[in-house]
Design a protein around this motif. Structure first.
Motif, short mmCIF file in Angstrom:
data_model
loop_
_atom_site.label_atom_id
_atom_site.label_comp_id
_atom_site.label_asym_id
_atom_site.label_seq_id
_atom_site.Cartn_x
_atom_site.Cartn_y
_atom_site.Cartn_z
N ASP A 172 49.67 23.37 29.75
CA ASP A 172 50.25 24.57 30.37
C ASP A 172 49.22 25.13 31.36
O ASP A 172 48.09 24.64 31.46
CB ASP A 172 50.70 25.59 29.33
N LEU A 173 49.65 26.17 32.08
CA LEU A 173 48.80 26.69 33.17
C LEU A 173 47.44 27.16 32.67
O LEU A 173 46.40 26.82 33.26
CB LEU A 173 49.54 27.84 33.87
N ASP A 174 47.41 27.91 31.57
CA ASP A 174 46.15 28.47 31.08
C ASP A 174 45.14 27.37 30.75
O ASP A 174 43.96 27.47 31.10
CB ASP A 174 46.38 29.33 29.83
N LEU A 175 45.64 26.34 30.08
CA LEU A 175 44.75 25.24 29.69
C LEU A 175 44.23 24.51 30.93
O LEU A 175 43.03 24.18 31.03
CB LEU A 175 45.51 24.27 28.78
N ALA A 176 45.12 24.28 31.88
CA ALA A 176 44.71 23.57 33.10
C ALA A 176 43.70 24.40 33.89
O ALA A 176 42.75 23.86 34.46
CB ALA A 176 45.94 23.25 33.95
N VAL A 177 43.87 25.73 33.91
CA VAL A 177 42.92 26.60 34.62
C VAL A 177 41.56 26.53 33.92
O VAL A 177 40.51 26.42 34.57
CB VAL A 177 43.43 28.05 34.70
N LYS A 178 41.58 26.57 32.58
CA LYS A 178 40.31 26.48 31.83
C LYS A 178 39.58 25.18 32.16
O LYS A 178 38.37 25.16 32.36
CB LYS A 178 40.57 26.55 30.32
N HIS A 179 40.34 24.09 32.22
CA HIS A 179 39.73 22.79 32.54
C HIS A 179 39.12 22.84 33.94
O HIS A 179 37.99 22.38 34.18
CB HIS A 179 40.79 21.69 32.44
N ALA A 180 39.84 23.43 34.87
CA ALA A 180 39.34 23.55 36.25
C ALA A 180 38.06 24.39 36.28
O ALA A 180 37.12 24.09 37.02
CB ALA A 180 40.41 24.18 37.14
N GLN A 181 38.01 25.43 35.43
CA GLN A 181 36.79 26.27 35.38
C GLN A 181 35.62 25.47 34.82
O GLN A 181 34.51 25.53 35.35
CB GLN A 181 37.05 27.52 34.53
N GLN A 182 35.89 24.68 33.76
CA GLN A 182 34.81 23.87 33.16
C GLN A 182 34.22 22.89 34.18
O GLN A 182 33.02 22.63 34.18
CB GLN A 182 35.34 23.09 31.96
N LEU A 183 35.07 22.36 35.06
CA LEU A 183 34.60 21.37 36.02
C LEU A 183 34.09 22.01 37.31
O LEU A 183 33.70 21.31 38.25
CB LEU A 183 35.73 20.40 36.35
N GLY A 184 34.12 23.36 37.38
CA GLY A 184 33.60 24.04 38.57
C GLY A 184 34.59 24.11 39.72
O GLY A 184 34.25 24.52 40.82
N TYR A 185 35.85 23.74 39.48
CA TYR A 185 36.86 23.83 40.55
C TYR A 185 37.45 25.23 40.67
O TYR A 185 37.99 25.59 41.70
CB TYR A 185 38.00 22.84 40.31
N ALA A 186 37.40 25.98 39.55
CA ALA A 186 37.95 27.34 39.59
C ALA A 186 36.85 28.33 39.23
O ALA A 186 35.96 28.03 38.45
CB ALA A 186 39.11 27.46 38.60
N GLU A 187 36.94 29.52 39.81
CA GLU A 187 35.95 30.56 39.52
C GLU A 187 36.26 31.19 38.16
O GLU A 187 37.37 31.03 37.62
CB GLU A 187 36.06 31.66 40.58
N ALA A 188 35.28 31.96 37.63
CA ALA A 188 35.50 32.65 36.36
C ALA A 188 36.73 33.54 36.47
O ALA A 188 37.54 33.63 35.54
CB ALA A 188 34.26 33.47 36.01
N ASP A 189 36.88 34.24 37.60
CA ASP A 189 38.11 34.99 37.86
C ASP A 189 38.93 34.17 38.86
O ASP A 189 38.63 34.16 40.06
CB ASP A 189 37.77 36.37 38.45
N PRO A 190 39.97 33.48 38.39
CA PRO A 190 40.69 32.56 39.28
C PRO A 190 41.78 33.22 40.13
O PRO A 190 42.54 32.53 40.80
CB PRO A 190 41.32 31.58 38.28
N THR A 191 41.84 34.57 40.10
CA THR A 191 42.96 35.28 40.74
C THR A 191 43.19 34.86 42.19
O THR A 191 44.33 34.60 42.59
CB THR A 191 42.72 36.81 40.70
N ALA A 192 42.11 34.81 42.99
CA ALA A 192 42.29 34.54 44.43
C ALA A 192 42.97 33.20 44.65
O ALA A 192 43.75 33.04 45.59
CB ALA A 192 40.93 34.55 45.13
N ASP A 193 42.72 32.24 43.77
CA ASP A 193 43.35 30.94 43.92
C ASP A 193 44.76 30.92 43.32
O ASP A 193 45.73 30.62 44.01
CB ASP A 193 42.49 29.87 43.25
N VAL A 194 44.87 31.27 42.02
CA VAL A 194 46.17 31.07 41.35
C VAL A 194 47.24 32.05 41.85
O VAL A 194 48.43 31.76 41.77
CB VAL A 194 46.07 31.14 39.81
N GLU A 195 46.82 33.19 42.39
CA GLU A 195 47.83 34.12 42.93
C GLU A 195 48.11 33.85 44.41
O GLU A 195 48.87 34.57 45.05
CB GLU A 195 47.38 35.58 42.76
N GLY A 196 47.45 32.84 44.98
CA GLY A 196 47.77 32.43 46.34
C GLY A 196 47.09 33.22 47.45
O GLY A 196 47.39 33.02 48.63
#
Ligand code: NAP
Length: 433
Positions: A172-196
């Motif tokens: 699901d989205l939350d898990l995929a975002v966490k994975h992206a954060q672990q790999l450095g693809y997403a910031e700790a606060d992913p709002t700017a990306d996931v909210e477009g």
């Protein structure tokens, strides 16, 4: 002669720019026509540990003084302030500027474009859209003799990584975002990306260039990926689509209730699996540009990351340095076309509407009638799932032909009010078909 270069910011991108300036200094000097001398690097906090490639002697917290001492200012701090004031200060002093700051250009690019034009200095920003991928220059320069009709693409690597994870692992989205954060693809606060927001800023920059019209991020219709469920992604795959966060900027003709103009939108969309955008995996970016004479062009590559982004910054830096050494200036921003920037209601596309409906005779006819009432023509209908005990059938999937956004919205409101419709589960636009 040397070209004095100030770098503002020494983070992910700034550090790599400093590295390339040091390790490739001879090549850069030969290409620019003079040595590029790094005169200082502005940071917020001198106590932060830095990569050894950064000479501590060059670090300063006095960005304004550094700006006043440079021929070229490279802004890699991000954010609106003090980046805007520092760039305006540099321009006011006659320095050329290079920036990767999409947030600033998306929100207030015209202020900088006008200031650079009036001062007669270069303002380059290849890295602000799609990282390493040459896109700003092709749209701004190579296509200056053509007429761009549409720009369509994946301009945010983080959300592409997240959606790709959801498709390949069923997460699901939350898990995929966490994975992206672990790999450095997403910031700790992913709002700017996931909210477009990030994609919307880039869409505004691209639309302004493509259509010679000022488009600010506030005029971009924006929907992020937070409403996309694992179920949506699975359904998409089952019906031959991939879910992608797309940025679309396009010219539209006049309609009953709007003039001809430009619509700029960022939203998740279904892309047929055979379309090249559906094959863009991981954190890669890809953008299609359609122009009247050139036809369709595709740009693909790494849209972020320190080294790829630094490549685009250095390309700009060499260009503006060459202008300093040999004279001349790059292209200025033009907004002569001044096309109206229209609401999303003026957009036209295809849609996939998923409904949970009652399991009884006459349902299909009632649903079809709702589409017909608003002039939305149906391309295909698919029903799935067996009858359930409570009389609710599984899902009804309706794919439309191209229809105006306003008519589709009215249809969905109508459908939601039908007693045969239990829930409008999802409404997704279909692009690239
Ligand atoms: P970052 O890692 O957060 O680094 C920002 C740097 O700017 C830090 O060194 C910070 O200083 C400095 N800084 C921030 N505010 C400052 C201030 N008020 N005065 C002086 N220095 C200040 O950011 P980044 O990822 O390198 O991104 C830089 C720019 O490139 C942003 O506009 C971003 O949107 C754009 N960009 C980034 C990427 C990417 O992949 N990262 C891709 C394309 C475009 P301290 O180190 O002391 O905190």
């Amino acid at each position: 002669m040397t070209v004095r270069v100030a770098v503002l910011g020494c983070g992910v991108v700034g550090t790599e720019v400093v590295r390339l300036l040091r390790t490739q200094s001879e090549d850069l000097a030969a290409r620019a026509g003079a040595p590029l001398e790094l005169v200082g690097v502005a940071v917020r906090d001198l106590t932060v540990p830095r990569d050894p490639v950064v000479d501590p002697e060059l670090l300063t917290t006095d960005a304004a003084a550094l700006v006043d001492d440079a021929d070229v200012v490279v802004e890699l701090m991000g954010g609106l302030e003090p980046a805007r004031s520092l760039l305006l200060r540099a321009i006011g002093r006659g320095a050329a500027v290079v920036t990767a700051n999409k947030a600033l250009l998306g929100a207030d690019g015209p202020t900088l474009y006008v200031a650079a034009d009036e001062a007669g200095v270069d303002l380059y920003f290849e890295a602000a859209v799609a990282g390493a991928i040459p896109l700003v220059r092709p749209v701004r320069e190579s296509l200056a003799g053509d007429r761009v009709t549409r720009v369509l693409g994946i301009v945010n690597g983080t959300t592409n990584f997240v959606l790709d994870q959801m498709a390949t692992t069923g997460a699901d989205l939350d898990l995929a975002v966490k994975h992206a954060q672990q790999l450095g693809y997403a910031e700790a606060d992913p709002t700017a990306d996931v909210e477009g927001y990030d994609a919307a800023a880039k869409a505004a920059i691209l639309a302004s260039l493509a259509f010679h019209t000022r488009v600010s991020v506030d005029q971009v219709h924006r929907e992020g990926i937070t409403s996309i469920t694992a179920d949506d992604v699975a359904w998409a795959a089952e019906t031959g689509y991939a879910v992608k966060l797309l940025a679309v900027a396009e010219q539209v003709g006049a309609g009953d209730d709007h003039p001809a103009g430009v619509v700029v939108r960022v939203h998740p969309a279904l892309v047929p699996v055979g379309h090249p955008l559906a094959g863009v995996r991981q954190a890669f970016n890809a953008v299609f540009v359609e122009a009247e004479a050139a036809g369709e062009l595709m740009f693909y590559g790494r849209g972020a990351g320190g080294r790829p982004t630094a490549s685009a910054v250095l390309g700009d830096l060499v260009t503006v340095a060459r202008h300093r050494v040999r004279g001349g200036r790059g292209p200025i921003e033009s907004s002569y076309a001044e096309l109206p920037v229209l609401d999303i209601a003026a957009a036209q596309t295809r849609y996939q509407v998923r409904l949970r409906v009652a399991d009884r005779p006459g349902v299909l006819a009632a649903v079809a009638a709702a589409f017909a009432r608003h002039g939305v023509s149906i391309e295909a209908v698919r029903q799935s799932g067996a009858s359930s005990e409570d009389g609710i059938a599984a899902d009804l999937l309706v794919v439309t032909h191209v229809a105006p956004e306003g008519a589709l919205a009215a249809t969905v409101a109508d459908l939601a009010g039908l007693d045969v419709v239990d829930t409008v589960v999802s409404v997704l636009r279909v692009e690239g078909a």
